[in-house]
Enzyme design. Structure first.
Site, mmCIF file in Angstrom:
data_model
loop_
_atom_site.group_PDB
_atom_site.id
_atom_site.type_symbol
_atom_site.label_atom_id
_atom_site.label_comp_id
_atom_site.label_asym_id
_atom_site.label_seq_id
_atom_site.Cartn_x
_atom_site.Cartn_y
_atom_site.Cartn_z
ATOM 1 N N GLN A 82 0.831 -1.215 0.000
ATOM 2 C CA GLN A 82 0.000 0.000 0.000
ATOM 3 C C GLN A 82 0.867 1.267 0.000
ATOM 4 O O GLN A 82 0.477 2.290 0.564
ATOM 5 C CB GLN A 82 -0.940 -0.005 1.202
ATOM 6 C CG GLN A 82 -2.123 -0.948 1.040
ATOM 7 C CD GLN A 82 -3.102 -0.480 -0.035
ATOM 8 O OE1 GLN A 82 -3.133 0.685 -0.419
ATOM 9 N NE2 GLN A 82 -3.899 -1.409 -0.541
ATOM 10 N N SER A 83 2.018 1.211 -0.648
ATOM 11 C CA SER A 83 2.919 2.366 -0.678
ATOM 12 C C SER A 83 2.303 3.565 -1.407
ATOM 13 O O SER A 83 1.881 3.457 -2.561
ATOM 14 C CB SER A 83 4.218 1.952 -1.390
ATOM 15 O OG SER A 83 4.974 3.090 -1.740
ATOM 16 N N ASN A 84 2.278 4.714 -0.741
ATOM 17 C CA ASN A 84 1.869 5.958 -1.403
ATOM 18 C C ASN A 84 2.925 6.398 -2.407
ATOM 19 O O ASN A 84 2.616 6.956 -3.456
ATOM 20 C CB ASN A 84 1.682 7.074 -0.378
ATOM 21 C CG ASN A 84 0.569 6.772 0.606
ATOM 22 O OD1 ASN A 84 -0.554 6.521 0.203
ATOM 23 N ND2 ASN A 84 0.890 6.782 1.894
ATOM 24 N N ALA A 86 4.879 4.464 -4.187
ATOM 25 C CA ALA A 86 4.757 3.664 -5.415
ATOM 26 C C ALA A 86 3.612 4.207 -6.269
ATOM 27 O O ALA A 86 3.755 4.415 -7.477
ATOM 28 C CB ALA A 86 4.528 2.197 -5.057
#
Ligand SMILES: *Cc1c(COP(=O)(O)O)cnc(C)c1O
Length: 341
Positions: A82-84, A86
């Site tokens: 859930q990387s912002n 990325a």
């Protein structure tokens, strides 16, 4: 004059600068005497420029600027599922015509359908990134570098960004933000005693501290609440990154450990694991201000700030500026955490 000369660094544009600074009047009315006379403000780095907005856009302006200047056609980065960072790399790459690949690890102990497929993960696909999902313990950066070699052998020109985009070039985005805040502070006639942010991959705090030092201001104006590494490791990482950024901005200038102000006591059981303080902070900001914090970074950091304001750890009369760093899609990935609590 509080300014930084960044003209020698290639830069693309992904957000409208300066982002506004606003007082938290509704929250202030709600807290009343519990505020202990502290004046709270937010810097709206959560406003959507490209891809839904967030702090990574400031880093990506310089990262993709450097990639473009070197003729790259493809960018690769890494992060949690859930990387912002990325998601915003995928969006900024789409916006500026780069192919994008993401190496995402299942490093957070959540396996429900919302975490696995909603929020940022849904948007990665929408922005057209090629996503490689990996087990939590995988060496994502090693795999990203190996993939870059394969693509280079096919004739592509590839740039790999580290976790959170927090390379020295990426950190320039928050050095520039420090200068932006100082000039807004002068215009508003408000002297901020603290500039507070969440600390994940450390680039936001490191960039702010480096920018302040390069301008000749006290780097301890910047303060962070750690949400990823433990306090001592976060402090070490932040100092290293601040000094690497200063090597680009003001060669010969160095920060010492005492100049990095970090609090690791609101991280809870680990990265991406909800805490009661985070849940309260997200709800309180939503209900008193109509503003959205995120469950992984800004919610924990604002929870720490609220705790310390109530505990009288900030001085009466101090103006405190909290950097709203975005991450709103994370709310949809953490539906279960908000529903259960
Ligand atoms: C990445 C991130 C942070 C932390 O920034 P770092 O530079 O990685 O320390 C804070 N808030 C949000 C919403 C983020 O995505």
């Amino acid at each position: 004059m509080d300014s930084l000369d960044l003209a020698t660094f290639p830069r693309l544009s992904f957000l409208a600068r300066p982002t506004p600074i606003e007082p938290l009047e509704g929250l202030g009315r709600h807290l009343g005497a519990a505020l202990n006379g502290v004046r709270l403000f937010v810097k709206r780095d959560d406003l959507a420029g490209v891809g839904g907005g967030g702090n990574k856009l400031r880093k990506l302006e310089f990262l993709l600027g450097a990639a473009r200047a070197e003729g790259a056609d493809t960018v690769i980065t890494v992060g949690a599922l859930q990387s912002n960072h990325a998601r915003l790399t995928a969006a900024a790459a789409a916006r500026s015509g780069f192919a994008c690949e993401l190496f995402l690890t299942r490093s957070v102990p959540r396996t429900d359908a919302d975490y696995a497929g909603n929020g940022n993960r849904l948007l990665d696909d929408l922005f057209g990134a090629r996503v490689h999902e990996l087990p939590g313990e995988a060496d994502s950066l090693g795999l990203a570098e190996a993939r870059a070699e394969t693509l280079r052998a096919e004739g592509r020109r590839v740039y790999v960004f580290p976790s959170g985009g927090s390379s020295p070039v990426g950190c320039l985005g928050y050095a520039a933000c420090a200068a932006e805040i100082l000039s807004q502070s002068a215009e508003m006639g408000v002297d901020f005693a603290h500039i507070v942010t969440a600390n994940g991959s450390a680039g936001t705090h490191a960039g702010l501290a480096a920018g302040l030092a390069a301008i000749g201001r006290d780097p301890r104006l910047a303060k962070s609440y750690a949400v990823l590494a433990e306090e001592s490791e976060a402090a070490r990482l932040t100092l290293d990154k601040a000094n690497a950024t200063l090597a680009l901005l003001a060669p010969g200038t160095h920060l010492t450990p005492g100049q990095i102000a970090i609090d690791g006591s609101h991280r809870g059981r680990g990265y991406g694991i909800p805490t009661p303080g985070m849940l309260e902070a997200v709800r309180l900001m939503a209900r008193t201000e109509g503003l959205l914090l995120d469950p992984v970074y800004s919610g924990k950091a604002f929870g720490g700030l609220l705790h310390d304001v109530r505990a009288g750890r900030y001085r009466p009369g101090d103006a405190v500026l909290f950097v709203m760093t975005g991450g709103v899609p994370g709310i949809f990935a953490y539906k279960g955490a908000f529903a259960d609590a």
